[in-house]
Scaffold this motif. Structure first.
Motif, PDB file in Angstrom:
ATOM      1  N   PHE A  58      16.742 -23.511   7.751  1.00  0.00           N
ATOM      2  CA  PHE A  58      15.987 -24.201   6.715  1.00  0.00           C
ATOM      3  C   PHE A  58      16.902 -25.200   6.015  1.00  0.00           C
ATOM      4  O   PHE A  58      18.050 -24.885   5.698  1.00  0.00           O
ATOM      5  CB  PHE A  58      15.436 -23.187   5.705  1.00  0.00           C
ATOM      6  CG  PHE A  58      14.483 -23.769   4.712  1.00  0.00           C
ATOM      7  CD1 PHE A  58      13.204 -24.162   5.087  1.00  0.00           C
ATOM      8  CD2 PHE A  58      14.853 -23.922   3.383  1.00  0.00           C
ATOM      9  CE1 PHE A  58      12.318 -24.691   4.164  1.00  0.00           C
ATOM     10  CE2 PHE A  58      13.976 -24.448   2.451  1.00  0.00           C
ATOM     11  CZ  PHE A  58      12.709 -24.839   2.839  1.00  0.00           C
ATOM     12  N   ASP A  59      16.411 -26.417   5.777  1.00  0.00           N
ATOM     13  CA  ASP A  59      17.177 -27.462   5.103  1.00  0.00           C
ATOM     14  C   ASP A  59      16.647 -27.598   3.680  1.00  0.00           C
ATOM     15  O   ASP A  59      15.701 -28.336   3.419  1.00  0.00           O
ATOM     16  CB  ASP A  59      17.052 -28.782   5.869  1.00  0.00           C
ATOM     17  CG  ASP A  59      18.030 -29.838   5.369  1.00  0.00           C
ATOM     18  OD1 ASP A  59      18.374 -29.800   4.171  1.00  0.00           O
ATOM     19  OD2 ASP A  59      18.426 -30.704   6.169  1.00  0.00           O
ATOM     20  N   ARG A  60      17.249 -26.875   2.768  1.00  0.00           N
ATOM     21  CA  ARG A  60      16.741 -26.838   1.392  1.00  0.00           C
ATOM     22  C   ARG A  60      16.870 -28.196   0.701  1.00  0.00           C
ATOM     23  O   ARG A  60      15.971 -28.629  -0.027  1.00  0.00           O
ATOM     24  CB  ARG A  60      17.497 -25.773   0.599  1.00  0.00           C
ATOM     25  CG  ARG A  60      16.836 -25.413  -0.728  1.00  0.00           C
ATOM     26  CD  ARG A  60      17.521 -24.211  -1.346  1.00  0.00           C
ATOM     27  NE  ARG A  60      17.535 -23.060  -0.449  1.00  0.00           N
ATOM     28  CZ  ARG A  60      16.495 -22.252  -0.291  1.00  0.00           C
ATOM     29  NH1 ARG A  60      15.378 -22.469  -0.941  1.00  0.00           N
ATOM     30  NH2 ARG A  60      16.580 -21.223   0.549  1.00  0.00           N
ATOM     31  N   GLN A  61      17.981 -28.888   0.925  1.00  0.00           N
ATOM     32  CA  GLN A  61      18.187 -30.177   0.262  1.00  0.00           C
ATOM     33  C   GLN A  61      17.152 -31.196   0.726  1.00  0.00           C
ATOM     34  O   GLN A  61      16.536 -31.889  -0.096  1.00  0.00           O
ATOM     35  CB  GLN A  61      19.594 -30.711   0.538  1.00  0.00           C
ATOM     36  CG  GLN A  61      19.877 -32.056  -0.138  1.00  0.00           C
ATOM     37  CD  GLN A  61      21.300 -32.527   0.114  1.00  0.00           C
ATOM     38  OE1 GLN A  61      22.115 -31.801   0.678  1.00  0.00           O
ATOM     39  NE2 GLN A  61      21.600 -33.741  -0.305  1.00  0.00           N
ATOM     40  N   ALA A  62      16.937 -31.285   2.056  1.00  0.00           N
ATOM     41  CA  ALA A  62      15.947 -32.226   2.575  1.00  0.00           C
ATOM     42  C   ALA A  62      14.540 -31.848   2.130  1.00  0.00           C
ATOM     43  O   ALA A  62      13.708 -32.716   1.851  1.00  0.00           O
ATOM     44  CB  ALA A  62      16.018 -32.279   4.099  1.00  0.00           C
ATOM     45  N   SER A  63      14.278 -30.552   2.043  1.00  0.00           N
ATOM     46  CA  SER A  63      12.955 -30.096   1.608  1.00  0.00           C
ATOM     47  C   SER A  63      12.676 -30.555   0.184  1.00  0.00           C
ATOM     48  O   SER A  63      11.574 -31.009  -0.144  1.00  0.00           O
ATOM     49  CB  SER A  63      12.871 -28.569   1.697  1.00  0.00           C
ATOM     50  OG  SER A  63      13.030 -28.130   3.028  1.00  0.00           O
ATOM     51  N   THR A  64      13.673 -30.441  -0.671  1.00  0.00           N
ATOM     52  CA  THR A  64      13.511 -30.878  -2.056  1.00  0.00           C
ATOM     53  C   THR A  64      13.333 -32.387  -2.136  1.00  0.00           C
ATOM     54  O   THR A  64      12.470 -32.894  -2.866  1.00  0.00           O
ATOM     55  CB  THR A  64      14.739 -30.455  -2.887  1.00  0.00           C
ATOM     56  OG1 THR A  64      14.876 -29.038  -2.829  1.00  0.00           O
ATOM     57  CG2 THR A  64      14.590 -30.901  -4.332  1.00  0.00           C
ATOM     58  N   VAL A  70      11.352 -28.461   5.463  1.00  0.00           N
ATOM     59  CA  VAL A  70      12.181 -29.125   6.466  1.00  0.00           C
ATOM     60  C   VAL A  70      13.152 -28.114   7.075  1.00  0.00           C
ATOM     61  O   VAL A  70      13.804 -27.346   6.358  1.00  0.00           O
ATOM     62  CB  VAL A  70      12.981 -30.296   5.856  1.00  0.00           C
ATOM     63  CG1 VAL A  70      13.803 -30.999   6.939  1.00  0.00           C
ATOM     64  CG2 VAL A  70      12.039 -31.291   5.177  1.00  0.00           C
ATOM     65  N   GLY A  71      13.229 -28.124   8.379  1.00  0.00           N
ATOM     66  CA  GLY A  71      14.156 -27.239   9.064  1.00  0.00           C
ATOM     67  C   GLY A  71      14.544 -27.822  10.408  1.00  0.00           C
ATOM     68  O   GLY A  71      14.028 -28.868  10.823  1.00  0.00           O
ATOM     69  N   VAL A  82      12.037 -30.289  12.198  1.00  0.00           N
ATOM     70  CA  VAL A  82      10.649 -29.980  11.846  1.00  0.00           C
ATOM     71  C   VAL A  82      10.431 -30.315  10.376  1.00  0.00           C
ATOM     72  O   VAL A  82      11.220 -29.908   9.516  1.00  0.00           O
ATOM     73  CB  VAL A  82      10.330 -28.494  12.087  1.00  0.00           C
ATOM     74  CG1 VAL A  82       8.888 -28.179  11.685  1.00  0.00           C
ATOM     75  CG2 VAL A  82      10.575 -28.109  13.538  1.00  0.00           C
ATOM     76  N   VAL A  83       9.375 -31.069  10.100  1.00  0.00           N
ATOM     77  CA  VAL A  83       9.007 -31.394   8.723  1.00  0.00           C
ATOM     78  C   VAL A  83       7.530 -31.055   8.566  1.00  0.00           C
ATOM     79  O   VAL A  83       6.681 -31.605   9.274  1.00  0.00           O
ATOM     80  CB  VAL A  83       9.244 -32.884   8.399  1.00  0.00           C
ATOM     81  CG1 VAL A  83       8.965 -33.146   6.914  1.00  0.00           C
ATOM     82  CG2 VAL A  83      10.663 -33.298   8.750  1.00  0.00           C
ATOM     83  N   VAL A  84       7.214 -30.146   7.638  1.00  0.00           N
ATOM     84  CA  VAL A  84       5.840 -29.694   7.436  1.00  0.00           C
ATOM     85  C   VAL A  84       5.330 -30.209   6.090  1.00  0.00           C
ATOM     86  O   VAL A  84       5.933 -29.931   5.045  1.00  0.00           O
ATOM     87  CB  VAL A  84       5.734 -28.158   7.474  1.00  0.00           C
ATOM     88  CG1 VAL A  84       4.277 -27.728   7.306  1.00  0.00           C
ATOM     89  CG2 VAL A  84       6.309 -27.615   8.779  1.00  0.00           C
TER      90      VAL A  84
END
Length: 285
Positions: A58-64, A70-71, A82-84
């Protein structure tokens, strides 16, 4: 520039610098999806012994930053980002891929009514573009097991039922993804009814993403669809596996059908537009 490129075209990954447009698949989801890295890692590992080391991060920074889940999935030299998003894809993109697709009206309506979507793009180091698609397909199937409706290939103007890709007990998913007809998902097969043109034009989309030319056929009716689908896939697979190429005036044979290849001419160039090479196939008399 496609929707995928507009969203992620300038995003950097840990993979080697890209020298060409990354391959991408997209998923339509009936509801928002949270990325469970443990479940997705186990799912990938269970598909094939060669995936025993697969892991999902899991990419926490990109998700934020992106306001999305984002993972990245990694195994061997493969990487799939993957971007949901918890919102639908733009309707024009969905219709581009779902409208001409070869599955039932009920699923098409479910696809159009989707509530969320995921973007998958290849971010690994495998040079073979088909193997890149296979890697994307593996992650798409892992997400399909979480309830995805349809897998889209925007570059190819096509889509495929996500649940139909989930392997049955004992089925080799890697083999399925490597041997499925190219025109099932990796290359689009689209029928065009052109004003002023008798019959139906059938053509491919997205073949240049595999380093292949687009193909077109002027059919007498929709009844030629299944045979033309097979012919396109067979000829493209021949080019891919043999390393050979077509030129204007070449002849070819598939399943007893002899054809001659030519470049589009006249008004054909308007509805057979392409960024790469395209050959019109004509019956060889």
């Amino acid at each position: 520039m496609g929707f995928f490129d507009r969203i992620l075209g300038r995003q950097k990954t840990e993979a080697a610098p890209r020298r060409e447009t990354p391959l991408s698949l997209q998923l339509l989801l009936p509801r928002p999806l949270r990325l469970d890295v443990n479940v997705l890692s186990r799912t990938l590992q269970g598909f094939h012994p060669s995936l025993s080391g697969a892991r999902f991060e899991f990419d926490r920074q990109a998700s934020t930053t992106m306001g999305a889940e984002v993972g990245v999935a990694r195994w061997g030299k493969h990487g799939v980002q993957v971007v949901v998003f918890s919102k639908p894809m733009p309707g024009a993109v969905v219709e581009l891929c779902v409208g001409p697709a070869h599955f039932g009206a009920d699923l098409k309506e479910q696809a159009r009514a989707h509530a969320a979507h995921a973007l998958l793009f290849y971010a690994g180091e495998e040079p073979d573009r088909l193997e890149q698609f296979v890697a994307l397909g593996l992650v798409a199937v892992a997400l399909a097991k979480e309830g995805a409706l349809v897998v889209l290939n925007e570059s190819a103007h096509t889509s495929f039922p996500a649940q139909a890709l989930i392997p049955e007990e004992g089925e080799d998913l890697l083999e399925l993804l490597r041997t499925m007809p190219l025109t099932a998902l990796y290359v689009g097969f689209v029928k065009l009814e052109v004003e002023g043109e008798a019959g139906v034009w059938m053509r491919t989309y997205g073949a240049p993403m595999l380093g292949l030319p687009e193909l077109a056929w002027h059919a007498r009716s929709h009844a030629e669809g299944e045979e033309t689908f097979g012919m396109f896939s067979g000829l493209l697979d021949y080019l891919r596996t043999s390393g050979r190429s077509f030129s204007d005036g070449h002849t070819a044979e598939w399943n007893g059908r002899h054809v001659k290849l030519r470049l589009p001419r006249g008004r054909e160039t308007k509805f057979l537009d392409t960024e790469g090479q395209l050959f019109v196939l004509e019956p060889q008399k």
